[in-house]
Design a protein around this motif. Structure first.
Motif, mmCIF file in Angstrom:
data_model
loop_
_atom_site.group_PDB
_atom_site.id
_atom_site.type_symbol
_atom_site.label_atom_id
_atom_site.label_comp_id
_atom_site.label_asym_id
_atom_site.label_seq_id
_atom_site.Cartn_x
_atom_site.Cartn_y
_atom_site.Cartn_z
ATOM 1 N N ARG A 46 0.832 -1.206 0.000
ATOM 2 C CA ARG A 46 0.000 0.000 0.000
ATOM 3 C C ARG A 46 0.866 1.256 0.000
ATOM 4 O O ARG A 46 0.601 2.210 -0.733
ATOM 5 C CB ARG A 46 -0.932 -0.008 1.209
ATOM 6 C CG ARG A 46 -1.922 1.139 1.182
ATOM 7 C CD ARG A 46 -2.862 1.071 2.334
ATOM 8 N NE ARG A 46 -3.694 -0.126 2.193
ATOM 9 C CZ ARG A 46 -4.515 -0.559 3.103
ATOM 10 N NH1 ARG A 46 -4.628 0.069 4.246
ATOM 11 N NH2 ARG A 46 -5.245 -1.641 2.911
ATOM 12 N N THR A 47 1.917 1.253 0.806
ATOM 13 C CA THR A 47 2.822 2.398 0.861
ATOM 14 C C THR A 47 3.552 2.569 -0.462
ATOM 15 O O THR A 47 3.725 3.683 -0.946
ATOM 16 C CB THR A 47 3.842 2.221 2.003
ATOM 17 O OG1 THR A 47 3.140 1.996 3.221
ATOM 18 C CG2 THR A 47 4.712 3.441 2.157
ATOM 19 N N LEU A 48 3.964 1.456 -1.055
ATOM 20 C CA LEU A 48 4.650 1.512 -2.340
ATOM 21 C C LEU A 48 3.735 2.063 -3.425
ATOM 22 O O LEU A 48 4.145 2.900 -4.243
ATOM 23 C CB LEU A 48 5.165 0.125 -2.719
ATOM 24 C CG LEU A 48 5.955 0.027 -4.020
ATOM 25 C CD1 LEU A 48 7.188 0.922 -3.969
ATOM 26 C CD2 LEU A 48 6.352 -1.413 -4.279
ATOM 27 N N ALA A 49 2.480 1.630 -3.429
ATOM 28 C CA ALA A 49 1.527 2.134 -4.423
ATOM 29 C C ALA A 49 1.293 3.629 -4.240
ATOM 30 O O ALA A 49 1.240 4.382 -5.223
ATOM 31 C CB ALA A 49 0.203 1.384 -4.310
ATOM 32 N N ALA A 50 1.201 4.072 -2.986
ATOM 33 C CA ALA A 50 1.027 5.504 -2.727
ATOM 34 C C ALA A 50 2.255 6.276 -3.179
ATOM 35 O O ALA A 50 2.144 7.373 -3.745
ATOM 36 C CB ALA A 50 0.782 5.740 -1.234
ATOM 37 N N ARG A 51 3.431 5.711 -2.964
ATOM 38 C CA ARG A 51 4.669 6.371 -3.375
ATOM 39 C C ARG A 51 4.750 6.481 -4.894
ATOM 40 O O ARG A 51 5.110 7.522 -5.437
ATOM 41 C CB ARG A 51 5.877 5.617 -2.835
ATOM 42 C CG ARG A 51 7.197 6.257 -3.183
ATOM 43 C CD ARG A 51 8.347 5.436 -2.633
ATOM 44 N NE ARG A 51 9.612 6.046 -2.892
ATOM 45 C CZ ARG A 51 10.226 6.888 -2.084
ATOM 46 N NH1 ARG A 51 9.673 7.220 -0.940
ATOM 47 N NH2 ARG A 51 11.383 7.416 -2.413
#
Length: 160
Positions: free
Chosen positions: A133-138
């Motif tokens: 999820r954090t990677l997708a947001a990044r």
């Protein structure tokens, strides 16, 4: 005497060969990790390439509109840095202090765009790796930042 020297050299060569084999195995694993990580960032890279080639075609309108790859790389690096700073501030939970941004404080639009990055969930990261999820947001934030910074760079250079 010569046999002892030869045996020592062969033992050293065997030891060196084993070390090289171990490093080759590590390199293979690292290559797979790098390829996997690079696939996650492909949407941001595709957008950056698309915008660059769009800017590169502006010379057909007028000869003033020529953009070099070197200058575009600087713009993309700035966009990446802004996203990294914004995500680090969110991660630490610190509010930005007026005047600490340096170059970004001078350019209010850039600062506002960096702060508009998609909100990320509070998730624990293990061993420095990002959660999906954090990677997708990044990646989404990088894509938006690269687009915004590139078009802002182009806007500053265009004539009315």
């Amino acid at each position: 005497m010569e046999d002892i020297a030869l045996i020592e050299k062969l033992e050293f060569s065997k030891k060196l060969s084993i070390e090289i084999q171990e490093k080759v195995e590590i390199a293979k694993v690292t290559e797979v990790d790098i390829n996997t990580a690079s696939e996650f960032y492909r949407p941001a890279a595709s957008r950056g390439a698309l915008v660059f080639f769009l800017l590169n075609e502006l010379y057909k309108i007028h000869s003033f509109y020529k953009f070099s790859l070197d200058s575009y790389v600087i713009v993309v690096r700035r966009a990446i840095r802004l996203v990294a700073e914004a995500m680090n501030k969110k991660k630490k939970g610190a509010e930005p202090v007026e005047g600490e941004e340096g170059e970004e404080a001078k350019e209010g639009e850039e600062e506002e765009k960096a702060e508009e990055a998609p909100p990320e969930e509070e998730e624990e990261e293990e061993d420095g790796e990002m959660t999906p999820r954090t990677l997708a947001a990044r990646v989404d934030a990088l894509t938006e930042s690269i687009t915004y910074q590139s078009l802002n760079y182009c806007r500053r250079g265009t004539l009315e």
